[in-house]
Design a protein around this motif. Structure first.
Motif, PDB file in Angstrom:
ATOM      1  N   VAL A  32       0.910   4.013  -3.045  1.00  0.00           N
ATOM      2  CA  VAL A  32       0.569   5.414  -2.774  1.00  0.00           C
ATOM      3  C   VAL A  32       1.719   6.327  -3.177  1.00  0.00           C
ATOM      4  N   ARG A  33       2.936   5.948  -2.876  1.00  0.00           N
ATOM      5  CA  ARG A  33       4.091   6.773  -3.252  1.00  0.00           C
ATOM      6  C   ARG A  33       4.254   6.847  -4.774  1.00  0.00           C
ATOM      7  N   VAL A  74       1.816   6.573  -7.036  1.00  0.00           N
ATOM      8  CA  VAL A  74       0.734   7.397  -7.584  1.00  0.00           C
ATOM      9  C   VAL A  74       1.017   8.873  -7.329  1.00  0.00           C
ATOM     10  N   ARG A  75       1.488   9.193  -6.139  1.00  0.00           N
ATOM     11  CA  ARG A  75       1.807  10.595  -5.836  1.00  0.00           C
ATOM     12  C   ARG A  75       2.967  11.093  -6.685  1.00  0.00           C
ATOM     13  N   THR A 107       0.831  -1.209   0.000  1.00  0.00           N
ATOM     14  CA  THR A 107       0.000   0.000   0.000  1.00  0.00           C
ATOM     15  C   THR A 107       0.860   1.250   0.000  1.00  0.00           C
ATOM     16  N   THR A 108       1.904   1.256   0.798  1.00  0.00           N
ATOM     17  CA  THR A 108       2.778   2.425   0.855  1.00  0.00           C
ATOM     18  C   THR A 108       3.496   2.644  -0.469  1.00  0.00           C
TER      19      THR A 108
END
Length: 114
Positions: free
Chosen positions: A101-102, A104-105, A97-98
């Motif tokens: 998310v990183r 995508v950001r 998940t981390t």
């Protein structure tokens, strides 16, 4: 002397096993996030060393009765629930998940569509 016998000191090794069941998934999820955010040897080392005692002690209880043959279905159930479900899966979810998310950001930050 514990429980009336002098040779039952090893039961102290099982207390972390009891605490690992409710708190282990949260700890391993946090370690997965830590490994994803700060790559290096320390997060990986703690990921291996922290669950070593509770998982190792419970595995010893499953395997040690040498007088009786170890039942394969008990061993497979232990590996699926205690090792994979409580220890490995939360780490993979926190790490994955981390990382997603990183990624995508970072992609949005490079001039991608809003």
């Amino acid at each position: 002397m514990m429980f009336g016998y002098g040779d039952e000191w090893w039961v102290l090794l099982l207390y972390p096993v009891l605490l690992w069941v409710p708190f282990g998934p949260f700890v391993m999820g946090g370690l997965g996030v830590w490994c994803a955010r700060r790559p290096g040897p320390w997060p990986w080392l703690w990921t291996v060393l922290l669950p070593l005692e509770p998982v190792g002690a419970s595995a010893a209880v499953i395997v040690l009765p040498w007088s009786q043959p170890t039942r394969t279905d008990d061993l497979v159930g232990y590996l699926l629930v205690y090792v994979a479900g409580i220890t490995v899966l939360p780490w993979v979810l926190g790490y994955g998940t981390t990382r997603v998310v990183r990624a995508v950001r970072a992609r949005r930050g490079r001039g991608g569509a809003v």
